[in-house]
Design a protein around this motif. Structure first.
Motif, PDB file in Angstrom:
ATOM      1  N   ALA A 132       2.521  -4.856   5.977  1.00  0.00           N
ATOM      2  CA  ALA A 132       3.010  -3.992   7.050  1.00  0.00           C
ATOM      3  C   ALA A 132       2.596  -2.543   6.808  1.00  0.00           C
ATOM      4  CB  ALA A 132       4.528  -4.108   7.172  1.00  0.00           C
ATOM      5  N   GLU A 133       2.715  -2.083   5.575  1.00  0.00           N
ATOM      6  CA  GLU A 133       2.326  -0.701   5.264  1.00  0.00           C
ATOM      7  C   GLU A 133       0.831  -0.498   5.486  1.00  0.00           C
ATOM      8  OE1 GLU A 133       3.574   0.168   1.319  1.00  0.00           O
ATOM      9  OE2 GLU A 133       5.734   0.045   1.779  1.00  0.00           O
ATOM     10  N   ILE A 138      -3.116   2.121   9.519  1.00  0.00           N
ATOM     11  CA  ILE A 138      -4.321   2.152  10.354  1.00  0.00           C
ATOM     12  C   ILE A 138      -3.966   2.217  11.829  1.00  0.00           C
ATOM     13  CG2 ILE A 138      -6.396   0.866  11.037  1.00  0.00           C
ATOM     14  CD1 ILE A 138      -6.534   1.986   8.210  1.00  0.00           C
ATOM     15  N   ILE A 139      -3.014   1.399  12.259  1.00  0.00           N
ATOM     16  CA  ILE A 139      -2.707   1.256  13.683  1.00  0.00           C
ATOM     17  C   ILE A 139      -1.909   2.422  14.238  1.00  0.00           C
ATOM     18  CG2 ILE A 139      -1.449  -0.154  15.360  1.00  0.00           C
ATOM     19  CD1 ILE A 139      -4.142  -1.300  14.472  1.00  0.00           C
ATOM     20  N   SER A 165       9.056  -2.001  19.215  1.00  0.00           N
ATOM     21  CA  SER A 165      10.318  -2.706  18.998  1.00  0.00           C
ATOM     22  C   SER A 165      10.160  -3.988  18.177  1.00  0.00           C
ATOM     23  CB  SER A 165      10.984  -3.034  20.338  1.00  0.00           C
ATOM     24  OG  SER A 165      10.138  -3.837  21.136  1.00  0.00           O
ATOM     25  N   ASN A 166       8.935  -4.372  17.872  1.00  0.00           N
ATOM     26  CA  ASN A 166       8.714  -5.607  17.112  1.00  0.00           C
ATOM     27  C   ASN A 166       7.967  -5.378  15.797  1.00  0.00           C
ATOM     28  OD1 ASN A 166       9.596  -8.116  18.808  1.00  0.00           O
ATOM     29  ND2 ASN A 166       8.646  -6.709  20.275  1.00  0.00           N
ATOM     30  N   ARG A 167       8.045  -4.176  15.269  1.00  0.00           N
ATOM     31  CA  ARG A 167       7.354  -3.854  14.021  1.00  0.00           C
ATOM     32  C   ARG A 167       7.840  -4.724  12.858  1.00  0.00           C
ATOM     33  NH1 ARG A 167       4.895   1.454  14.042  1.00  0.00           N
ATOM     34  NH2 ARG A 167       5.351   1.707  11.822  1.00  0.00           N
ATOM     35  N   ARG A 173       4.858 -10.528   5.339  1.00  0.00           N
ATOM     36  CA  ARG A 173       3.846 -11.504   5.726  1.00  0.00           C
ATOM     37  C   ARG A 173       2.960 -11.851   4.520  1.00  0.00           C
ATOM     38  NH1 ARG A 173       3.950 -14.984   8.668  1.00  0.00           N
ATOM     39  NH2 ARG A 173       1.712 -15.005   9.057  1.00  0.00           N
ATOM     40  N   PRO A 174       2.567 -13.122   4.396  1.00  0.00           N
ATOM     41  CA  PRO A 174       1.634 -13.492   3.324  1.00  0.00           C
ATOM     42  C   PRO A 174       0.267 -12.895   3.608  1.00  0.00           C
ATOM     43  CG  PRO A 174       1.902 -15.305   4.858  1.00  0.00           C
ATOM     44  CD  PRO A 174       2.912 -14.260   5.257  1.00  0.00           C
TER      45      PRO A 174
END
Length: 299
Positions: A132-133, A138-139, A165-167, A173-174
């Protein structure tokens, strides 16, 4: 190039200009009838290219249908790094699909999904940073660029709200090795009727990350093929969380491409804007994570 050990066996060298890579690419034929692809990059990319070559060797040894790695090293008095792999003769799946029946398109999709699953089965050998980080580093700047200088369209606030709202979907996540550019243009139906995956040299997020992120280049132009790819990857048992992340990655990729196209590919602006409005339609204004084009149990 003359420093490449196999150079003396080359009887044909043709420059290849197709593609967006900065590598110099050549089609090679040898005196004993082998066909190869030669890629030459700046020596500053040695470590990255070495990793790519070793990953290709490992995946090929596992039976992933792909070009065979042949040789790797430096040339031009150490100023360049080269990669030599086998050439696969055949037809791009993107070109082939329009001539196939809907069932045949689906079957091709299933096979491509099974291959992608095999690629993702190779574990990373080093500890990775939090996905996620890495992703949001990047995004987030690209989303901010869209807000400040993008070309706005009806419904863009709906996509932006979904992304914000869905971060949490990206937490924990693998991660695995990526192909990097898994789409129909990099799939070849070989002369021996084998589906093979080419172009292993796109480095997105340093070549690894959430396995489901790679679906952001899925061939949605052919809904049966795309449905098959998803079904093949999950052996026809698609988890609910996949759909939400799939919608996330697809929407984020599309909306952040607008500013890129504005400055670097203005001729593609209209296609990218259409992709964004299509996403709103497919996912019912981001209220239904299963896209309208997905066909369950198609056969």
């Amino acid at each position: 190039m003359r420093e490449i050990p196999l150079y003396n066996s080359f009887v044909k060298i043709e420059s290849i200009t197709k593609g967006m890579s900065s590598d110099k690419k050549y089609y090679i034929e040898t005196v004993d009838g082998q066909h190869m692809l030669l890629r030459i990059a700046d020596a500053s990319e040695y470590a990255q290219k070495r990793t790519e070559f070793e990953n290709m060797k490992h995946l090929a040894s596992l039976g992933v249908p792909m070009p065979s790695p042949i040789d790797f090293g430096t040339c031009d008095n150490g100023k360049s790094v080269y990669t030599l792999i086998s050439w696969i003769d055949g037809v791009e799946v993107e070109t082939l699909l329009p001539s196939l029946t809907l069932k045949e398109q689906y079957i091709f999709g299933v096979e491509s999904g099974q291959i992608l699953q095999k690629i993702h089965s190779v574990p990373l050998t080093t500890i990775c940073d939090n996905w996620a980080e890495r992703y949001f580093s990047i995004i987030d700047p690209r989303l901010e660029a869209f807000r400040s200088e993008g070309i706005h369209f009806e419904g863009d606030t709906i996509i932006l709200y979904y992304l914000e709202s869905n971060r949490d979907l990206l937490c924990n996540r693998p991660q695995c090795h990526h192909h990097g550019d898994y789409h129909m243009g990099n799939m070849i139906q070989s002369d021996t009727n084998r589906l093979s995956i080419i172009d292993w040299h796109t480095v997105d997020f340093e070549g690894y990350g959430d396995p489901w992120y790679e679906f952001n280049r899925i061939g949605i132009k052919f809904g049966r093929f795309a449905s098959g790819q998803i079904d093949g990857y999950f052996n026809h048992d698609v988890p609910e969380k996949f759909w939400k992340l799939f919608a996330y990655y697809l929407a984020a990729s599309a909306i952040t491409s607008i500013v890129w196209a504005k400055y670097f590919a203005p001729e593609r602006i209209q296609d990218i804007l259409k992709m964004n409005t299509d996403i709103l339609h497919w996912f019912d204004d981001m209220k239904n994570p299963i896209p309208t084009w997905y066909l369950r149990d198609f056969s």
